[in-house]
Every structure is written in structure tokens, then in C-alpha cells.
Enzyme design. Structure first.
Site, PDB file in Angstrom:
ATOM      1  CG  ASP A   8      -1.865   1.193   1.222  1.00  0.00           C
ATOM      2  OD1 ASP A   8      -2.751   1.216   0.350  1.00  0.00           O
ATOM      3  OD2 ASP A   8      -1.723   2.092   2.069  1.00  0.00           O
ATOM      4  CD  GLU A  10      -1.595   5.857   3.118  1.00  0.00           C
ATOM      5  OE1 GLU A  10      -2.336   6.737   2.609  1.00  0.00           O
ATOM      6  OE2 GLU A  10      -2.014   4.732   3.430  1.00  0.00           O
ATOM      7  CG  HIS A 146      -6.401   6.412   5.620  1.00  0.00           C
ATOM      8  ND1 HIS A 146      -6.663   6.070   4.322  1.00  0.00           N
ATOM      9  CD2 HIS A 146      -7.598   6.582   6.212  1.00  0.00           C
ATOM     10  CE1 HIS A 146      -7.972   6.047   4.143  1.00  0.00           C
ATOM     11  NE2 HIS A 146      -8.556   6.351   5.271  1.00  0.00           N
ATOM     12  CG  ASP A 151      -4.339   1.326   4.952  1.00  0.00           C
ATOM     13  OD1 ASP A 151      -4.855   1.211   6.081  1.00  0.00           O
ATOM     14  OD2 ASP A 151      -4.451   2.354   4.259  1.00  0.00           O
TER      15      ASP A 151
END
Length: 166
Positions: A8, A10, A146, A151
Site C-alpha cells: 500500500d 500513501e 491510512h 493497510d
């Protein structure tokens, strides 16, 4: 699929052409067991807007002294090897990952599995298919939503449930 990497990202926004990666989180699974984790904050070389900083819990101060993506990405590519990549809403994360690879001439050809796509097909009973909803629905603890590693960890558990359903 018993060997794979769930990852994942960000980012500073929604467009891989304009925005940048601020965090990479991943979980490597070998023989259906979590083998290791990867977690790195990245200096995006651009400002993280306040609304986003509040959502992802990553501040400009937290990344100011971190290495840039050109330093972090080769380590991540070594980490994933040639394993299939699993992500929730994979087209989003892959757009940033592929753009970053292209910028430093790394070829990325790993197969990609999208748990959002699979969830929509496997769990017709679910009202939503975002990560938070699915984590709640399947009683998966997602305490730091998040943040990339957490995540990725939740996505890995959802992927295992999807594999059983299929």
C-alpha cells in the site's frame, strides 16, 4: 497464490503525474504465511496538504529528513522480487509505483492482483468495498487506517478470506 507481496502507498494526492509517494508499506507472504514486512517513509519533495496529513497521519516534519523515492524504491523492488503484487484498488497504487519506476529506469513486470475488484465479485452481500468497511465486516483489526503498512496488513487478511471464498 501462496507466495505474494501485499503493498500500500500513501501519497500527496490522487494523480501519479502530479503527486508523490510519502509512504510504502508491504507484507511478504511465503507459503501462505507472513514472512516479513517493509515500511518506509519517503520525502515526497513536495508539500503534504494539511487535510491529507490529518487523514494519513504523516506530517511534512515526519518526512523532511527521509530519503526520496529514488533511494527507497530500489530497496522496495529488491524486497518484492518477482512475486505477484496484491493491493486494494491496485490501479491507484500501481499508477504511482509504475511512474516512480519509470522515472528511475526500473522495469516492473510483476503480476498484480486487485482485492477491491475481487471483493466486488466475491462479496456481493457487502454494501461497500473500501478497506475500512471490509476490515469491519470481517472483524479485521485496522487500528491505524491510512498508514501504509497497516493497510497492507489488513489487505493481506482480506486477500486470504477472498482466496477461501474462491
Amino acid at each position: 497464490v501462496s507466495n505474494y507481496v501485499v503493498f500500500d502507498l500513501e501519497t500527496t494526492g490522487l494523480s501519479a503525474g502530479i503527486n508523490a509517494i510519502v509512504e510504502i508499506g508491504a507484507v511478504k507472504v511465503i507459503n501462505n504465511a507472513v514472512q516479513s514486512k517493509f515500511s518506509a517513509l519517503v520525502n515526497p519533495g513536495q508539500y503534504i496538504p494539511a487535510y491529507l496529513s490529518n487523514k494519513i497521519h504523516i506530517t511534512n516534519a515526519m518526512v523532511s529528513d527521509k530519503p526520496g523515492i529514488d533511494t527507497v524504491l530500489p530497496d522496495f523492488i529488491d524486497y518484492i522480487e518477482d512475486l505477484p503484487l496484491v493491493a486494494h484498488n491496485a490501479p491507484f497504487d500501481m499508477s504511482f509505483l509504475l511512474r516512480a519506476c519509470q522515472n528511475i529506469n526500473i522495469e516492473l513486470v510483476n503480476p498484480v492482483i486487485d482485492t477491491l475488484y475481487l471483493s466486488r465479485h466475491c462479496f456481493k452481500e457487502c454494501k461497500k468495498h473500501n478497506l475500512s468497511y471490509l476490515a469491519d465486516y470481517f472483524n479485521i483489526g485496522l487500528t491505524n487506517a491510512h498508514r501504509a503498512y497497516y493497510d497492507a496488513e489488513a489487505t493481506q487478511q482480506i486477500f486470504e478470506i477472498i482466496k477461501k471464498r474462491i
